[in-house]
Design an enzyme around this catalytic site. Structure first.
Site, mmCIF file in Angstrom:
data_model
loop_
_atom_site.group_PDB
_atom_site.id
_atom_site.type_symbol
_atom_site.label_atom_id
_atom_site.label_comp_id
_atom_site.label_asym_id
_atom_site.label_seq_id
_atom_site.Cartn_x
_atom_site.Cartn_y
_atom_site.Cartn_z
ATOM 1 N N GLY A 99 -23.537 -97.041 -11.213
ATOM 2 C CA GLY A 99 -23.363 -97.734 -9.945
ATOM 3 C C GLY A 99 -22.071 -98.540 -9.899
ATOM 4 O O GLY A 99 -21.635 -99.098 -10.908
ATOM 5 N N GLU A 100 -21.480 -98.618 -8.719
ATOM 6 C CA GLU A 100 -20.242 -99.374 -8.554
ATOM 7 C C GLU A 100 -20.472 -100.882 -8.524
ATOM 8 O O GLU A 100 -19.507 -101.648 -8.527
ATOM 9 C CB GLU A 100 -19.505 -98.922 -7.298
ATOM 10 C CG GLU A 100 -18.902 -97.541 -7.432
ATOM 11 C CD GLU A 100 -17.974 -97.179 -6.285
ATOM 12 O OE1 GLU A 100 -17.993 -97.897 -5.252
ATOM 13 O OE2 GLU A 100 -17.245 -96.184 -6.407
ATOM 14 N N ASN A 116 -34.461 -99.259 -6.311
ATOM 15 C CA ASN A 116 -33.872 -98.182 -5.507
ATOM 16 C C ASN A 116 -32.410 -97.917 -5.829
ATOM 17 O O ASN A 116 -31.906 -96.816 -5.582
ATOM 18 C CB ASN A 116 -34.031 -98.483 -4.022
ATOM 19 C CG ASN A 116 -35.457 -98.282 -3.538
ATOM 20 O OD1 ASN A 116 -36.223 -97.568 -4.165
ATOM 21 N ND2 ASN A 116 -35.814 -98.923 -2.437
ATOM 22 N N HIS A 140 -31.176 -97.753 -8.831
ATOM 23 C CA HIS A 140 -31.214 -96.746 -9.888
ATOM 24 C C HIS A 140 -31.547 -95.369 -9.307
ATOM 25 O O HIS A 140 -30.950 -94.360 -9.697
ATOM 26 C CB HIS A 140 -32.254 -97.114 -10.946
ATOM 27 C CG HIS A 140 -31.942 -98.359 -11.709
ATOM 28 N ND1 HIS A 140 -32.624 -99.539 -11.516
ATOM 29 C CD2 HIS A 140 -31.014 -98.608 -12.671
ATOM 30 C CE1 HIS A 140 -32.134 -100.459 -12.324
ATOM 31 N NE2 HIS A 140 -31.153 -99.927 -13.030
#
Length: 282
Positions: free
Chosen positions: A149-150, A35, A37
């Site tokens: 993503g961080e 999730n 991604h």
């Protein structure tokens, strides 16, 4: 959803989309999709006409050959996840020769020192591998916007720097860390943990929350001692490092300056699985 399995097929697809004036959003992955991604594709869907994923386990960014060998691969499962999500218009699944036509080796990069901090200290050459594969994917996909993503905050900073220095006209977007209900940052590596150990690992997120509570009221040396004490009490877990760094330079700090932004970074080994996490401090 189009499944593009080689560079030529991708190029033909991109050319058709460009002729129609489509704005392209792109998020590259190494598969083992979850999730986290999908949250990248949700962000891309909101801002683009066309959303493209890629799945490629990049050999040049693994320092440990065993880690590369163990990396989870199930392309059919990943394709099904993308199709079911309805968020992605095409997925690019290149062969090694599509990315590295001559030899699978990375190119040298200068990321203005970002590559020498944190992960770079223990994984020499890792970010050269990241830069090489992402630059090549950017040049092939030609996106307007790219999403990362961080959770891999240093990687995000590296990609922003590479894009800037290579004069690639691509907007790089950081997307908030996607977490399980217990707070654990979602990662493909989590699949290698038992359900009980994934639950135990929520202590990583809980510790970062405590660090944010202590921020600016407790000295950094004292915070580091408290974090070490927490993981000394966790059976089967070993903290590789914890640090508080300037968000812009990623350099570790021992003192808080009012005009700078800080982020806490942590890496913990859980039953031999390396988990990373971070949190902006406010």
């Amino acid at each position: 959803m189009e499944v593009l399995r080689n560079k030529k097929t991708l190029q033909d697809f991109i050319e058709r989309q460009r002729e129609m004036g489509k704005k392209i959003g792109f998020a590259p992955t190494m598969g083992a999709l979850h999730n986290g991604h999908l949250s990248l594709y949700e962000a891309a869907r909101a801002e683009n006409d066309l959303v493209i994923s890629s799945i490629f386990v990049n050999p040049t960014q693994f320092n440990n050959a065993e880690d590369l060998k163990k990396y989870p691969r199930d392309t059919n499962r990943d394709i099904k996840i993308l199709e079911t999500s309805g968020l992605v218009d095409a997925v690019y699944i290149p062969e090694v020769q599509d990315i590295y036509p001559e030899k699978a080796e990375s190119q040298p990069y200068d990321f203005d020192g970002l590559e020498n901090e944190m992960e770079g200290k223990s994984r020499p050459g890792h970010f050269d591998g990241v830069g090489t594969v992402v630059e090549e994917l950017f040049r092939q996909v030609k996106p307007d916007n790219a999403y990362f993503g961080e959770k891999d905050f240093q990687q995000l900073a590296i990609i922003k720097k590479m894009t800037e220095k290579k004069h690639l006209h691509i907007n790089i977007h950081g997307v908030d860390i996607y977490r399980a209900e217990n707070g654990l940052a979602l990662s493909s590596r989590n699949q290698r943990l038992s359900e009980n150990r994934r639950e135990d690992s929520k202590v990583i997120y809980e510790t970062l929350v405590k660090v944010n509570d202590w921020f600016r009221t407790v000295s950094i040396p004292e915070i580091k001692e408290r974090v070490q004490d927490i993981f000394d009490d966790q059976a089967g877990m070993q903290m590789e490092y914890f640090m508080i760094a300037d968000e812009k330079t990623l350099k570790e700090t021992d003192f808080f300056y009012k005009d700078k932004s800080y982020r806490a970074f942590i890496v913990v080994m859980v039953d031999g699985v390396r988990l990373i996490d971070n949190m902006h401090l406010d």
